[in-house]
Design an enzyme around this catalytic site. Structure first.
Site, mmCIF file in Angstrom:
data_model
loop_
_atom_site.group_PDB
_atom_site.id
_atom_site.type_symbol
_atom_site.label_atom_id
_atom_site.label_comp_id
_atom_site.label_asym_id
_atom_site.label_seq_id
_atom_site.Cartn_x
_atom_site.Cartn_y
_atom_site.Cartn_z
ATOM 1 C CG ASP A 98 25.092 -4.073 -9.501
ATOM 2 O OD1 ASP A 98 24.606 -4.337 -10.608
ATOM 3 O OD2 ASP A 98 25.729 -3.045 -9.254
ATOM 4 C CG ASP A 200 25.658 -4.928 -14.880
ATOM 5 O OD1 ASP A 200 26.223 -3.854 -14.640
ATOM 6 O OD2 ASP A 200 26.120 -5.787 -15.669
ATOM 7 C CD GLU A 257 24.829 -0.215 -16.723
ATOM 8 O OE1 GLU A 257 25.875 0.414 -16.647
ATOM 9 O OE2 GLU A 257 24.802 -1.455 -16.857
ATOM 10 C CG HIS A 330 30.588 1.187 -10.525
ATOM 11 N ND1 HIS A 330 29.232 1.441 -10.575
ATOM 12 C CD2 HIS A 330 30.800 0.117 -11.320
ATOM 13 C CE1 HIS A 330 28.666 0.560 -11.374
ATOM 14 N NE2 HIS A 330 29.593 -0.261 -11.835
ATOM 15 C CG ASP A 331 30.510 1.580 -14.759
ATOM 16 O OD1 ASP A 331 31.406 0.855 -14.283
ATOM 17 O OD2 ASP A 331 29.353 1.178 -14.980
HETATM 18 C C1 NOJ Z 1 27.910 -2.072 -16.123
HETATM 19 C C2 NOJ Z 1 28.630 -2.003 -14.817
HETATM 20 O O1 NOJ Z 1 28.240 -0.846 -14.150
HETATM 21 C C3 NOJ Z 1 30.093 -2.056 -15.131
HETATM 22 O O2 NOJ Z 1 30.900 -1.762 -14.016
HETATM 23 C C4 NOJ Z 1 30.403 -3.406 -15.699
HETATM 24 O O3 NOJ Z 1 31.741 -3.428 -16.132
HETATM 25 C C5 NOJ Z 1 29.505 -3.750 -16.886
HETATM 26 N N1 NOJ Z 1 28.138 -3.368 -16.701
HETATM 27 C C6 NOJ Z 1 29.511 -5.208 -17.142
HETATM 28 O O4 NOJ Z 1 28.826 -5.876 -16.130
#
Ligand code: NOJ
Length: 558
Positions: A98, A200, A257, A330-331
């Site tokens: 990541d 990210d 992302e 994971h989000d």
């Molecule tokens: C996206 C990540 O997937 C998430 O878990 C994170 O909190 C935020 N970006 C900030 O890095």
């Protein structure tokens, strides 16, 4: 066209903190991952996306990096990381890391130096602004995790910007020195032989709106930072430079992302000539989220909305070749809870969801636990939650007059901890994740839902995923699944998700019933073969097919 090594790959995402704990401190670690590589090999995956393992105070579980050149000791050491890369190689599994470069931790040496004084040589590594005349924040931007996006610093009487948490100050990408230091770090990791990066929050690196107040929709004091920091004009120069100085020099996979990239720009961002190979888009997983981002004020949506979001991306992937296919990470909450009514969550409906996305055009990503049907957790108290976003949402909900029950209900539906409960390996205490006290409570359903039970049952979800992976990688359908064109089918149907894939005259049809009712369909095609289904017997008579509750079927057409 030059083929890339990852075109037929299946990616598996690991959230290290929750995967497997080898030293029984309650926290997953790199040695734990190494010990499970054979499990992953057996599943059939080719690439692991590892959520961050860099040194970090863990305010956002590693998405707050304090040293890009070191490994967080909770996870292990640099030797362990090297061993993971090597052990992966032995099994033909590449590791993609990541890459968190929109922000660092406030404990990163750069920030400590930047904060030390206005004259510090690193001051401009971050984004500092004077207060408004009345001493308040420089503007009304609201951070993604709730509250103002500005944090006051008494030493210099200035504020710094944090699009995410206070402990995640945004780097100043306008400063060429910052960019150079980041590129150097990226190349350090690529030289180590990793397979690439998941990048990210990259669409936040350019800040806009001249740092002025954003216009509120109603009476709210703060306005979501997206309006000023997401995909702002000028970002493309940064992205092009990033690629040129790093990724372009290596044979790797990059996946960014990228919420909110306008469809007409997607081919600039991804594909052969794009800034990245693949993009994670968000529309299909965030259908329940409004522009204000408040989980406790959800948006209503239907399967038609889901279908339309997928269709829009698929049509772009027809042009650029590939996209990232995913239902979970994971989000996100668990996909079973998002897409299936709670009372209908079952092995059949879980297989239906798997089929629905696995035959789309792109590279499938599986999030840890998805392959065994893990579901959301319902903690009874806010004390049980760890996720910084959940705690922010909970506080906001209470401050807006919602009850504790309502605020908790929103977390049950949306909390990122739904995806972060420890991986369920077996039915022993703590789901076999640790012999210590897990950092986050396990989901009590681990007695039924776990890897061991899935391995034992021929008919399990895990074995179904293995079949899907085999079909994708090693079957007479591989080419049509990997390279075929996406063609819409039954676009207007409110209950059935259908699409066709076509390659060199071969056509396959995918049909998924998203309801608990039988649905009759008349196909305009003759069927040569049933490729896979989640039911034993298919009700197919000439061109008439009856889809049973949550049935999914993949057919080869004549
Ligand atoms: C996206 C990540 O997937 C998430 O878990 C994170 O909190 C935020 N970006 C900030 O890095």
């Amino acid at each position: 066209m030059n083929k890339k090594w990852w075109e037929k790959s299946i990616v598996y995402q690991i959230y290290p903190k929750s995967f497997y704990d080898s030293d029984n401190d309650g926290i997953g670690d790199l040695k734990g991952i190494i010990s499970k590589l054979d499990y992953l090999k057996d599943l059939g995956i080719d690439v692991i996306w590892l959520s961050p393992v860099y040194k970090s105070p863990m305010a956002d579980n590693g998405y707050d990096v304090s040293d890009y050149y070191d490994i967080e000791k909770q996870f292990g050491s640099m030797e362990d990381m090297n061993a993971l890369i090597e052990e992966g190689k032995k099994r033909n599994i590449k590791i993609i890391m990541d890459l968190v470069i929109n922000h660092t931790s406030d404990e990163h040496a750069w920030f400590i130096e930047s904060k030390a004084s206005k004259d510090s040589p690193k001051r401009d590594y971050y984004i500092w602004r004077d207060p408004k005349e009345d001493g308040s924040q420089p503007n009304n931007w609201e951070s993604i995790f709730g509250g103002s996006a500005w944090k006051y610093d008494e030493v210099s009487n200035q504020y710094y910007l944090h699009v995410f948490a206070e402990k995640q100050p945004d780097l100043n990408w306008e400063n060429p020195k910052v960019r150079k230091d980041l590129y150097q770090m990226i190349n350090y990791w690529l030289d180590k032989g990793i397979g690439g990066f998941r990048v990210d929050a990259i669409t936040y690196i350019k800040k806009g709106n001249d740092f002025k107040d954003l216009k509120p929709n109603g009476k709210e004091k703060l306005v979501h930072v997206n309006g000023a920091c997401l995909n702002q004009e000028g970002i493309e120069e940064f992205l092009a430079e990033l690629k040129e100085n790093t990724f372009a020099k290596y044979d790797i996979l990059t996946v960014a992302e990228a919420p909110g990239v306008p469809k007409e720009k997607l081919s600039r961002y991804a594909g052969k000539d794009g800034f990245f190979d693949l993009l994670f888009e968000f529309e299909h997983v965030d259908l329940d989220i409004n522009a204000d981002g408040k989980w406790y004020k959800p948006r209503k949506w239907t399967i038609l909305d889901f279908k339309s979001a997928i269709k829009k991306s698929q049509e772009v992937y027809n042009e650029i070749g590939f996209g990232a296919l995913y239902l979970e990470n994971h989000d996100q909450p668990r996909s079973l809870n998002k897409f299936i009514k709670e009372e209908d969550i079952s092995l059949v409906s879980a297989k239906m969801l798997a089929v629905t996305y696995f035959f789309l055009k792109g590279i499938p990503f599986i999030y840890q636990g998805q392959e065994i049907g893990m579901t959301n957790v319902k903690y009874e108290s806010i004390e049980d939650y760890d996720d910084i976003a959940s705690i922010g949402q909970y506080k906001d909900a209470l401050s807006e007059g919602y009850s504790k029950e309502e605020a908790l209900a929103a977390l049950h539906r949306r909390s990122r901890d739904n995806a972060r409960t420890p991986m369920q390996w077996d039915n022993s205490e703590n789901a076999g994740f640790t012999k210590g006290k897990p950092w986050l409570k396990v989901n009590p359903n681990y007695k039924d839902i776990n890897v061991e039970a899935n391995l034992k049952n021929e008919n399990s979800l895990l074995n179904f995923y293995k079949n899907l992976i085999r079909l994708r990688k090693f079957s007479k359908y591989t080419d049509v699944i990997v390279y075929g064109k996406y063609i819409k089918f039954l676009e207007e149907h409110g209950d059935v998700f259908g699409y066709i894939r076509e390659y060199n005259g071969k056509q396959i049809l995918i049909l998924s019933n998203f309801t608990d009712k039988n649905i009759q369909l008349k196909l305009d095609y003759n069927v040569r073969e049933v490729i896979i289904s989640n039911y034993e017997n298919i009700d197919l008579n000439n061109k008439n097919i009856e889809l049973k509750a949550y049935e999914a079927v993949v057919l080869e057409l004549v």
